[in-house]
Design an enzyme around this catalytic site. Sequence first.
Site, PDB file in Angstrom:
ATOM      1  N   ARG A 339      43.477  36.165  90.033  1.00 25.47           N
ATOM      2  CA  ARG A 339      41.954  35.875  89.283  1.00 25.47           C
ATOM      3  C   ARG A 339      41.414  37.076  88.879  1.00 25.47           C
ATOM      4  O   ARG A 339      40.663  36.905  87.768  1.00 25.47           O
ATOM      5  CB  ARG A 339      41.238  35.197  90.546  1.00 25.47           C
ATOM      6  CG  ARG A 339      41.822  33.878  90.891  1.00 25.47           C
ATOM      7  CD  ARG A 339      40.976  33.470  92.151  1.00 25.47           C
ATOM      8  NE  ARG A 339      41.857  32.193  92.457  1.00 25.47           N
ATOM      9  CZ  ARG A 339      41.533  31.325  93.516  1.00 25.47           C
ATOM     10  NH1 ARG A 339      40.514  31.887  94.330  1.00 25.47           N
ATOM     11  NH2 ARG A 339      41.775  30.150  93.722  1.00 25.47           N
ATOM     12  N   GLU A 445      36.157  32.876 106.010  1.00 24.42           N
ATOM     13  CA  GLU A 445      35.553  33.772 104.876  1.00 24.42           C
ATOM     14  C   GLU A 445      34.761  34.795 105.549  1.00 24.42           C
ATOM     15  O   GLU A 445      34.445  35.940 104.710  1.00 24.42           O
ATOM     16  CB  GLU A 445      35.085  32.815 103.834  1.00 24.42           C
ATOM     17  CG  GLU A 445      34.756  33.626 102.617  1.00 24.42           C
ATOM     18  CD  GLU A 445      34.332  32.970 101.365  1.00 24.42           C
ATOM     19  OE1 GLU A 445      34.515  31.534 101.411  1.00 24.42           O
ATOM     20  OE2 GLU A 445      33.744  33.332 100.800  1.00 24.42           O
ATOM     21  N   ARG A 455      41.975  38.151  96.528  1.00 23.80           N
ATOM     22  CA  ARG A 455      42.352  36.830  97.287  1.00 23.80           C
ATOM     23  C   ARG A 455      43.156  36.070  96.375  1.00 23.80           C
ATOM     24  O   ARG A 455      42.781  35.536  95.106  1.00 23.80           O
ATOM     25  CB  ARG A 455      41.378  36.110  97.958  1.00 23.80           C
ATOM     26  CG  ARG A 455      42.142  34.730  98.518  1.00 23.80           C
ATOM     27  CD  ARG A 455      41.011  34.151  99.205  1.00 23.80           C
ATOM     28  NE  ARG A 455      40.151  33.214  98.458  1.00 23.80           N
ATOM     29  CZ  ARG A 455      40.316  32.223  97.675  1.00 23.80           C
ATOM     30  NH1 ARG A 455      41.555  31.521  97.759  1.00 23.80           N
ATOM     31  NH2 ARG A 455      39.306  31.358  96.964  1.00 23.80           N
TER      32      ARG A 455
HETATM   33  C1  LIG Z   1      34.670  25.197  94.589  1.00 29.61           C
HETATM   34  C2  LIG Z   1      35.483  25.961  95.561  1.00 29.61           C
HETATM   35  C3  LIG Z   1      36.874  25.674  95.632  1.00 29.61           C
HETATM   36  C4  LIG Z   1      37.901  26.248  96.229  1.00 29.61           C
HETATM   37  N1  LIG Z   1      39.180  25.889  96.398  1.00 29.61           N
HETATM   38  C5  LIG Z   1      40.128  26.479  97.055  1.00 29.61           C
HETATM   39  C6  LIG Z   1      41.298  26.233  97.281  1.00 29.61           C
HETATM   40  O1  LIG Z   1      41.725  25.276  96.292  1.00 29.61           O
HETATM   41  N2  LIG Z   1      41.975  26.927  97.847  1.00 29.61           N
HETATM   42  C7  LIG Z   1      41.744  27.722  98.851  1.00 29.61           C
HETATM   43  O2  LIG Z   1      42.444  28.293  99.716  1.00 29.61           O
HETATM   44  N3  LIG Z   1      40.449  28.116  98.933  1.00 29.61           N
HETATM   45  C8  LIG Z   1      39.572  27.538  98.053  1.00 29.61           C
HETATM   46  N4  LIG Z   1      38.208  28.052  98.131  1.00 29.61           N
HETATM   47  C9  LIG Z   1      37.700  28.985  99.136  1.00 29.61           C
HETATM   48  C10 LIG Z   1      37.518  28.033 100.374  1.00 29.61           C
HETATM   49  O3  LIG Z   1      37.017  26.814 100.215  1.00 29.61           O
HETATM   50  C11 LIG Z   1      36.612  28.751 101.301  1.00 29.61           C
HETATM   51  O4  LIG Z   1      36.899  30.292 101.469  1.00 29.61           O
HETATM   52  C12 LIG Z   1      36.874  28.393 102.913  1.00 29.61           C
HETATM   53  O5  LIG Z   1      36.778  27.015 102.594  1.00 29.61           O
HETATM   54  C13 LIG Z   1      35.840  29.026 103.638  1.00 29.61           C
HETATM   55  O6  LIG Z   1      35.848  28.295 105.123  1.00 29.61           O
HETATM   56  P1  LIG Z   1      35.131  28.826 106.188  1.00 29.61           P
HETATM   57  O7  LIG Z   1      35.447  27.932 107.473  1.00 29.61           O
HETATM   58  O8  LIG Z   1      35.433  30.091 106.497  1.00 29.61           O
HETATM   59  O9  LIG Z   1      33.510  28.692 105.877  1.00 29.61           O
HETATM   60  P2  LIG Z   1      32.891  27.482 105.227  1.00 29.61           P
HETATM   61  O10 LIG Z   1      33.569  26.272 104.647  1.00 29.61           O
HETATM   62  O11 LIG Z   1      31.877  27.996 104.225  1.00 29.61           O
HETATM   63  O12 LIG Z   1      31.813  26.930 106.504  1.00 29.61           O
HETATM   64  C14 LIG Z   1      30.901  27.687 106.923  1.00 29.61           C
HETATM   65  C15 LIG Z   1      30.383  26.832 108.184  1.00 29.61           C
HETATM   66  O13 LIG Z   1      29.177  27.852 108.845  1.00 29.61           O
HETATM   67  C16 LIG Z   1      28.200  27.061 108.953  1.00 29.61           C
HETATM   68  N5  LIG Z   1      27.040  27.928 108.863  1.00 29.61           N
HETATM   69  C17 LIG Z   1      26.625  28.816 107.998  1.00 29.61           C
HETATM   70  N6  LIG Z   1      25.780  29.573 108.183  1.00 29.61           N
HETATM   71  C18 LIG Z   1      25.331  29.207 109.669  1.00 29.61           C
HETATM   72  C19 LIG Z   1      24.577  29.649 110.531  1.00 29.61           C
HETATM   73  N7  LIG Z   1      23.457  30.543 110.208  1.00 29.61           N
HETATM   74  N8  LIG Z   1      24.186  29.193 111.687  1.00 29.61           N
HETATM   75  C20 LIG Z   1      25.026  27.984 111.979  1.00 29.61           C
HETATM   76  N9  LIG Z   1      25.948  27.458 111.037  1.00 29.61           N
HETATM   77  C21 LIG Z   1      26.346  28.071 109.978  1.00 29.61           C
HETATM   78  C22 LIG Z   1      28.005  26.079 108.050  1.00 29.61           C
HETATM   79  O14 LIG Z   1      27.242  24.805 108.531  1.00 29.61           O
HETATM   80  C23 LIG Z   1      29.673  25.747 107.807  1.00 29.61           C
HETATM   81  O15 LIG Z   1      29.879  24.527 108.808  1.00 29.61           O
HETATM   82  C24 LIG Z   1      37.489  27.326  97.352  1.00 29.61           C
HETATM   83  C25 LIG Z   1      36.070  27.627  97.419  1.00 29.61           C
HETATM   84  C26 LIG Z   1      35.120  26.975  96.418  1.00 29.61           C
HETATM   85  C27 LIG Z   1      33.744  27.378  96.315  1.00 29.61           C
END
Ligand SMILES: Cc1cc2nc3c(=O)[nH]c(=O)nc-3n(C[C@H](O)[C@H](O)[C@H](O)COP(=O)(O)OP(=O)(O)OC[C@H]3O[C@@H](n4cnc5c(N)ncnc54)[C@H](O)[C@@H]3O)c2cc1C
Length: 659
Positions: A339, A445, A455
């Site tokens: 990317r 993340e 990434r």
């Molecule tokens: C449009 C898009 C498409 C993507 N497509 C892909 C793909 O095809 N393949 C791939 O590998 N990756 C992809 N990614 C990246 C991937 O989706 C994310 O990196 C990943 O889902 C992050 O997961 P996570 O569980 O770390 O965080 P998130 O899914 O962001 O979850 C964060 C959680 O923390 C909670 N939270 C946040 N702050 C607080 C707080 N202060 N107090 C309490 N709760 C809180 C939220 O409610 C949520 O439940 C994509 C990203 C985007 C934006």
Amino acid sequence: MAKVIDSKIPAGPVPEKWKEYKAHQRLVNPKNKLKLDVIVVGTGLAGASAAASLGEMGFNVINLCIQDSPRRAHSIAAQGGINAAKCYQNDGDSVYRLFYDTVKGGDYRAREANVYRLAEVSNNIIDQCVAQGVPFAREYGGMLANRSFGGAQVSRTFYAKGQTGQQLLLGAYSSLSCQVNAGKVKLYTRYEMEDVVIVDGRARGIIAKNLVTGQLERFSANAVVIATGGYGNTYFLSTNAMGCNCTAAVQCYRKGAYFANPSYVQIHPTCIPVHGDKQSKLTLMSESLRNDGRIWVPKKIEDAKALQAGTKQGWEIPEEDRDYYLERRYPAFGNLVPRDVASRAAKERCDKGFGVNNTGLAVFLDFSESINRLGLDIIMQRYGNLFEMYEEITDVFPGDLANEINGVKYYKPMMIYPAIHYTMGGIWVDYELQTSIPGLFAIGECNFSDHGANRLGASALMQGLADGYFVLPYTIQNYLADQAVWPKVSTDLPEFAEAEKKVDAELDRLLNIKGKRSVDSIHKELGHIMWEYVGMGRTAEGLKTGLKKMHELEKEFDTNLFVPGSKEGLNIELDKAIHLRDFFTMGQLVAFDALSRNESCGGHFREEYQTEEGEAKRDDENYFYVGCWEYKGKGNEPELIKEPLEYEAIKVQTRNYKN
Ligand SMILES: Cc1cc2nc3c(=O)[nH]c(=O)nc-3n(C[C@H](O)[C@H](O)[C@H](O)COP(=O)(O)OP(=O)(O)OC[C@H]3O[C@@H](n4cnc5c(N)ncnc54)[C@H](O)[C@@H]3O)c2cc1C
């Protein structure tokens, strides 16, 4: 001289091996009577998988999220797929190859050992998800199907149409629901963590705000895990969900957790271009489209000018006048370069005047060749929902036949441009995923993760689920083994009272500024500064200007913000104000890190450091380390701490996607 840390020594006390083993046995015994509580903040793929796994292993889990259901976490947006080294295509894939591609894709700035572990558990993730019923795409014969993503010459991406994140999250959510039903996980939806509580140097709990009632509540536990996602929304416009924020991570940073590699921000090449200044969100067109879509701009500047003026359409430009610049520059990987490389190449063309829309900031992603070769039906099977989404937003359907020149059929191309998408930087963690605060862990993340400076596509879901299902549930026990003899601390301790008081005072401060500007207007301005000075092309001078402008704008935020309503009940503007306060800290941190790293690598491109061909020029002699930052108070420069990188299995070299 910067301080130096070592990833191999866990930040917490290392228990003697024998003691650890015995405690481990007790913990995983289903009959164990021990009560060990773990707070997991976040229910995205990382948080939900971790909470479900910890619940299943017998821990009592408190799981919080800001949405009304775990199923609405930002992870639901992930479209394209998830990588694993299954080698179902018999194309020479292996654990080693996935490991190698990831380290190379990250421009040799990842921690080698972590990446190897990630590649090793990648296959287990697919098995786990299939067992949960995740409907991955299958071949006609029943085998799971694969496609390719950037930075790889094999097909290792598993997918569920263009909704992979949603389907994986539903799988994790069903496991989580089982544990909720079993009484092992207590779910708190519409709760936001505002602070982490440290007692005697260890993370012992959090302060969270009930977003519906406005009440602050105290939670105590034996360990705290944050899984709260990335900080892409610092830039205001990004592909991230509107609710994504870095408040939890920044609070941990303020309380002493190191923040690593903040300047490594991913700019995704295939997003729908910005189309006006009233926009608050950008839309990703999945990288999977680069399997069959070809990226181009006109060869002739007069064609580009006509496209910009609207007097010509892309499909009127014949094949010989198209510049498939990625295929030209990177013949070995073509449209599937990583990317950072694809984004910079698009910027380079547009900067030279070859942009294809009215702003000059767009390139074409064209399916004519693949539709002619495979037929529209096959292309729709692969990307149907993405084509429909593109049409809904732009009113152009990329499968519509538009022209025929010399017997070649031309279909309407998509227009795309790079946008902020993902953050490789995050809370520093050791090999056990523990931060520099004992008892505080970070996964998904929000940690600085395994991706180095860039990434590869489909690797975020892999990392989030690796952390949640297969790494944290085991590594956290090395910490908890030692904790089994400790009683859970009371939330009446003065440390809790003090943390709550500070959060409350902050809410009052923000409400009482009573200025004239809305949160969004200031956030948008911050986003402009970030994109302009801390975006795709950075310079020392620009970064200093950006920092200065951020300081000035932060003063404006502190003195001229207007937050309507009160602390009681639902107040979305107040919640956004808290997030913006933390985006300021984050934005400055990104700029400090970018300024300190006098080299270009992955998503961090310093214009002063590039080759004659415009490629990123790394400086391994001086910058072969993870840059960790320690908070030194508002307005003060944070302190840099270095974790030297050590590579044993892979030879560090210059990335090459040309041959
Ligand atoms: C449009 C898009 C498409 C993507 N497509 C892909 C793909 O095809 N393949 C791939 O590998 N990756 C992809 N990614 C990246 C991937 O989706 C994310 O990196 C990943 O889902 C992050 O997961 P996570 O569980 O770390 O965080 P998130 O899914 O962001 O979850 C964060 C959680 O923390 C909670 N939270 C946040 N702050 C607080 C707080 N202060 N107090 C309490 N709760 C809180 C939220 O409610 C949520 O439940 C994509 C990203 C985007 C934006």
